[in-house]
Design a protein around this motif. Structure first.
Motif, mmCIF file in Angstrom:
data_model
loop_
_atom_site.group_PDB
_atom_site.id
_atom_site.type_symbol
_atom_site.label_atom_id
_atom_site.label_comp_id
_atom_site.label_asym_id
_atom_site.label_seq_id
_atom_site.Cartn_x
_atom_site.Cartn_y
_atom_site.Cartn_z
ATOM 1 N N GLY A 187 45.434 -0.417 -53.870
ATOM 2 C CA GLY A 187 45.026 -1.461 -52.942
ATOM 3 C C GLY A 187 45.525 -1.334 -51.526
ATOM 4 O O GLY A 187 45.378 -2.273 -50.736
ATOM 5 N N GLU A 188 46.119 -0.208 -51.158
ATOM 6 C CA GLU A 188 46.560 -0.025 -49.773
ATOM 7 C C GLU A 188 45.406 0.515 -48.923
ATOM 8 O O GLU A 188 44.729 1.472 -49.312
ATOM 9 N N VAL A 189 45.210 -0.111 -47.753
ATOM 10 C CA VAL A 189 44.150 0.302 -46.831
ATOM 11 C C VAL A 189 44.796 0.874 -45.573
ATOM 12 O O VAL A 189 45.722 0.286 -45.017
ATOM 13 N N TRP A 190 44.285 2.039 -45.147
ATOM 14 C CA TRP A 190 44.819 2.716 -43.958
ATOM 15 C C TRP A 190 43.670 2.958 -42.989
ATOM 16 O O TRP A 190 42.596 3.423 -43.387
ATOM 17 N N CYS A 191 43.898 2.655 -41.695
ATOM 18 C CA CYS A 191 42.888 2.860 -40.647
ATOM 19 C C CYS A 191 43.491 3.636 -39.487
ATOM 20 O O CYS A 191 44.691 3.536 -39.219
ATOM 21 N N TRP A 192 42.657 4.398 -38.818
ATOM 22 C CA TRP A 192 43.095 5.066 -37.588
ATOM 23 C C TRP A 192 41.875 5.330 -36.694
ATOM 24 O O TRP A 192 40.734 5.318 -37.164
ATOM 25 N N SER A 222 47.569 -7.296 -45.732
ATOM 26 C CA SER A 222 46.713 -8.046 -46.643
ATOM 27 C C SER A 222 47.089 -9.523 -46.628
ATOM 28 O O SER A 222 48.164 -9.898 -47.096
ATOM 29 N N PRO A 223 46.220 -10.401 -46.115
ATOM 30 C CA PRO A 223 46.499 -11.836 -46.146
ATOM 31 C C PRO A 223 46.578 -12.378 -47.571
ATOM 32 O O PRO A 223 47.208 -13.406 -47.814
ATOM 33 N N GLU A 224 45.930 -11.669 -48.502
ATOM 34 C CA GLU A 224 45.873 -12.129 -49.894
ATOM 35 C C GLU A 224 47.247 -12.118 -50.543
ATOM 36 O O GLU A 224 47.618 -13.045 -51.265
ATOM 37 N N THR A 225 48.010 -11.060 -50.296
ATOM 38 C CA THR A 225 49.327 -10.916 -50.935
ATOM 39 C C THR A 225 50.473 -11.073 -49.952
ATOM 40 O O THR A 225 51.639 -10.958 -50.345
ATOM 41 N N ASN A 226 50.115 -11.284 -48.659
ATOM 42 C CA ASN A 226 51.118 -11.344 -47.597
ATOM 43 C C ASN A 226 51.957 -10.068 -47.571
ATOM 44 O O ASN A 226 53.133 -10.078 -47.249
ATOM 45 N N GLY A 227 51.303 -8.981 -47.934
ATOM 46 C CA GLY A 227 51.949 -7.679 -47.937
ATOM 47 C C GLY A 227 50.950 -6.639 -47.482
ATOM 48 O O GLY A 227 50.191 -6.861 -46.524
ATOM 49 N N PHE A 228 50.898 -5.504 -48.193
ATOM 50 C CA PHE A 228 49.987 -4.434 -47.790
ATOM 51 C C PHE A 228 49.086 -3.974 -48.935
ATOM 52 O O PHE A 228 48.564 -2.868 -48.903
ATOM 53 N N LYS A 229 48.895 -4.834 -49.922
ATOM 54 C CA LYS A 229 48.048 -4.451 -51.050
ATOM 55 C C LYS A 229 46.980 -5.501 -51.302
ATOM 56 O O LYS A 229 47.275 -6.693 -51.392
ATOM 57 N N PHE A 230 45.740 -5.013 -51.413
ATOM 58 C CA PHE A 230 44.611 -5.859 -51.773
ATOM 59 C C PHE A 230 44.381 -5.720 -53.280
ATOM 60 O O PHE A 230 44.410 -4.608 -53.820
ATOM 61 N N MET A 231 44.130 -6.823 -53.962
ATOM 62 C CA MET A 231 43.974 -6.806 -55.410
ATOM 63 C C MET A 231 42.615 -6.247 -55.814
ATOM 64 O O MET A 231 41.588 -6.589 -55.243
ATOM 65 N N GLY A 232 42.612 -5.374 -56.824
ATOM 66 C CA GLY A 232 41.360 -4.849 -57.384
ATOM 67 C C GLY A 232 40.475 -4.116 -56.418
ATOM 68 O O GLY A 232 39.280 -4.432 -56.300
ATOM 69 N N ALA A 240 29.512 0.490 -37.246
ATOM 70 C CA ALA A 240 29.868 1.186 -36.014
ATOM 71 C C ALA A 240 31.265 0.805 -35.542
ATOM 72 O O ALA A 240 32.061 1.657 -35.142
ATOM 73 N N ALA A 241 31.597 -0.498 -35.642
ATOM 74 C CA ALA A 241 32.887 -0.958 -35.116
ATOM 75 C C ALA A 241 33.502 -2.041 -35.992
ATOM 76 O O ALA A 241 34.230 -2.891 -35.505
ATOM 77 N N HIS A 242 33.172 -2.059 -37.282
ATOM 78 C CA HIS A 242 33.826 -3.004 -38.194
ATOM 79 C C HIS A 242 33.986 -2.353 -39.560
ATOM 80 O O HIS A 242 33.364 -1.319 -39.853
ATOM 81 N N THR A 243 34.838 -2.946 -40.364
ATOM 82 C CA THR A 243 35.154 -2.385 -41.679
ATOM 83 C C THR A 243 35.031 -3.474 -42.737
ATOM 84 O O THR A 243 35.400 -4.629 -42.493
ATOM 85 N N VAL A 244 34.521 -3.108 -43.904
ATOM 86 C CA VAL A 244 34.394 -4.039 -45.025
ATOM 87 C C VAL A 244 35.048 -3.414 -46.256
ATOM 88 O O VAL A 244 34.807 -2.246 -46.569
ATOM 89 N N LEU A 245 35.886 -4.198 -46.927
ATOM 90 C CA LEU A 245 36.541 -3.763 -48.157
ATOM 91 C C LEU A 245 36.021 -4.594 -49.324
ATOM 92 O O LEU A 245 36.056 -5.825 -49.285
ATOM 93 N N VAL A 246 35.514 -3.916 -50.351
ATOM 94 C CA VAL A 246 35.149 -4.592 -51.599
ATOM 95 C C VAL A 246 36.378 -4.549 -52.499
ATOM 96 O O VAL A 246 36.894 -3.472 -52.811
ATOM 97 N N ALA A 247 36.861 -5.723 -52.901
ATOM 98 C CA ALA A 247 38.069 -5.812 -53.719
ATOM 99 C C ALA A 247 37.843 -6.844 -54.825
ATOM 100 O O ALA A 247 36.698 -7.207 -55.117
#
Length: 421
Positions: A187-192, A222-232, A240-247
């Motif tokens: 569940g860790e997401v990395w962007c650059w 991650s606002p969900e866990t108040n950390g850096f992991k999104f569940m599932g 072009a300039a946005h990101t979507v995560l399915v979790a």
């Protein structure tokens, strides 16, 4: 400016501004309003495909079939920034194997993505299982740090993104115009890339040390866990300039980046520099009822599946019982005939031989001797008559066979003119 599709047979089709090769071998873009087959992969299975502004990358099977395993990476199209990964900047009108991911490569490719002028690939070392960790390779334009190599320099060859932890198992990757995003199995997401990995956000108000582009991967909070992991986590995708995560194992979506035209799906058109929940399904009482209905439907399907499975098991058990019953009947008949032929009486549980009761081994000689010892004179006389009759039948049978053999020998001798013995 172009579209690609893989059909159910593994063939690749393209339409729009398609990369082509002229009669003189030069690269060009030819507009096609209808899908055209990419004949270069005839006899192979195309498993993955991705395209940038004017370049294409495809992962193709090494043989005529694909059941999982090695994939070869091909690239073609505009190569003005080295986005084909061929080690130079010469454009190609037909698919070319990327040398680092050819058939002999030590890296097994499983995901590919393209930005406007850069390419990203996920692979793992063939010497190890994918669960041991995977790597991200990028190449092409690097002006905004979208390659994640720590500089704004471009690269004509695939290079490792060293800013990611070594033990990550990356499950999905995608690219915006000028940014790159990956998500790991935990569940860790990395962007650059541009604007701290957000993409093309000219109104972003970063200041101080947070200003500018991200040259190295940044972990997304991650606002969900108040950390850096999104569940599932399931999949990452970029516009072009946005990101979507399915979790949430497919039941929740998060979006961040430029919000123009409402692309973030949160009921507003403003940008968001942190992940926000996509309002899908609608977060109201109707959704709760829908969710409850879905849960009831899932439970009903599970119950129906359990019933069918139980019925199948019962049917299989009934067939096995019937098979064993037929075998037991056959064995009982055989045992009865055998017992009568030896002991002159049918096999009866009440008169079951003691040796068979005690050890499970039936000593016929010993039981026969015991039976004769326990028999009175009258019983012995009946036994003698019974076995004499059996012996007589055997002798008669032997005699008949000998007579038949002698007659056959006589006929053979007469036919050859030779006297019989």
């Amino acid at each position: 400016m172009m579209s690609f599709a893989i059909d159910t047979l593994g063939s690749l089709w393209m339409w729009g501004n398609c990369p082509q090769q002229t009669d003189t071998g030069e690269f060009c873009l030819v507009s096609s309003p209808a899908p055209l087959p990419v004949w270069d992969f005839h006899g192979h299975i195309v498993v993955k495909v991705a395209c940038g502004n004017e370049h294409v990358v495809a992962a193709v099977s090494t043989g005529e079939t694909y059941t999982g395993g090695d994939l070869v990476c091909y690239a073609w199209g505009n190569n003005n920034h080295g986005q084909l990964g061929l080690g130079h900047k010469e454009s190609r009108g037909r698919p070319q194997v990327i040398p680092m991911f050819n058939e002999e490569s030590s890296w097994a490719v499983y995901e590919i993505a393209c930005g406007a002028f850069h390419t990203a690939i996920l692979a793992y070392n063939k010497s190890y299982d994918q669960d041991m960790g995977s790597k991200c390779f990028t190449f092409g334009l690097g002006d905004n740090g979208q390659l994640g190599h720590g500089t704004a320099m471009s690269s004509c060859l695939p290079e490792l993104v060293n800013g990611l932890p070594h033990d990550l198992v990356l499950i999905s990757i995608d690219c915006g115009l000028f940014h790159t995003t990956v998500v790991s199995s935990d569940g860790e997401v990395w962007c650059w890339g541009m604007e701290k990995g957000l993409g093309l956000c000219p109104d972003a108000s970063f200041t101080g040390n947070d200003a500018g582009d991200a040259l190295y991967p940044l972990r997304v909070h991650s606002p969900e866990t108040n950390g850096f992991k999104f569940m599932g986590p399931v999949q990452i995708a970029c516009g072009a300039a946005h990101t979507v995560l399915v979790a949430g194992d497919g039941y929740r979506m998060w979006a961040w980046g430029r919000g123009r035209s409402g692309v973030l799906g949160r009921g507003e058109t403003t940008d968001s520099y942190v992940p926000c929940v996509v309002m899908w399904p609608p977060l109201d009482e109707d959704y709760k009822e829908i969710e409850a209905g879905m849960n009831r439907e899932v439970k009903a399907r599970e119950d129906a599946g359990a019933t069918v499975e139980s019925e199948q098991k019962l049917a299989a058990s009934a067939e096995e019982i019937e098979f064993l019953r037929r075998k037991l009947t056959l064995m009982e008949r055989y045992a009865t005939v055998l017992h009568i032929s030896i002991f002159r009486k049918p096999l009866d549980e009440r008169t079951l031989p003691q040796s068979l009761k005690d050890s499970g081994v039936f000593d016929i000689r010993k039981e026969f001797e015991n039976m004769m010892e326990a028999a009175d004179n009258e019983e012995l006389a009946r036994m003698e008559m019974f076995y004499r009759s059996m012996l007589s039948s055997v002798k008669d049978k032997l005699m008949k066979r000998r007579v038949q053999e002698m007659v056959k020998e006589c006929f053979r001798s007469l036919s050859t003119g030779r006297p019989p013995y």
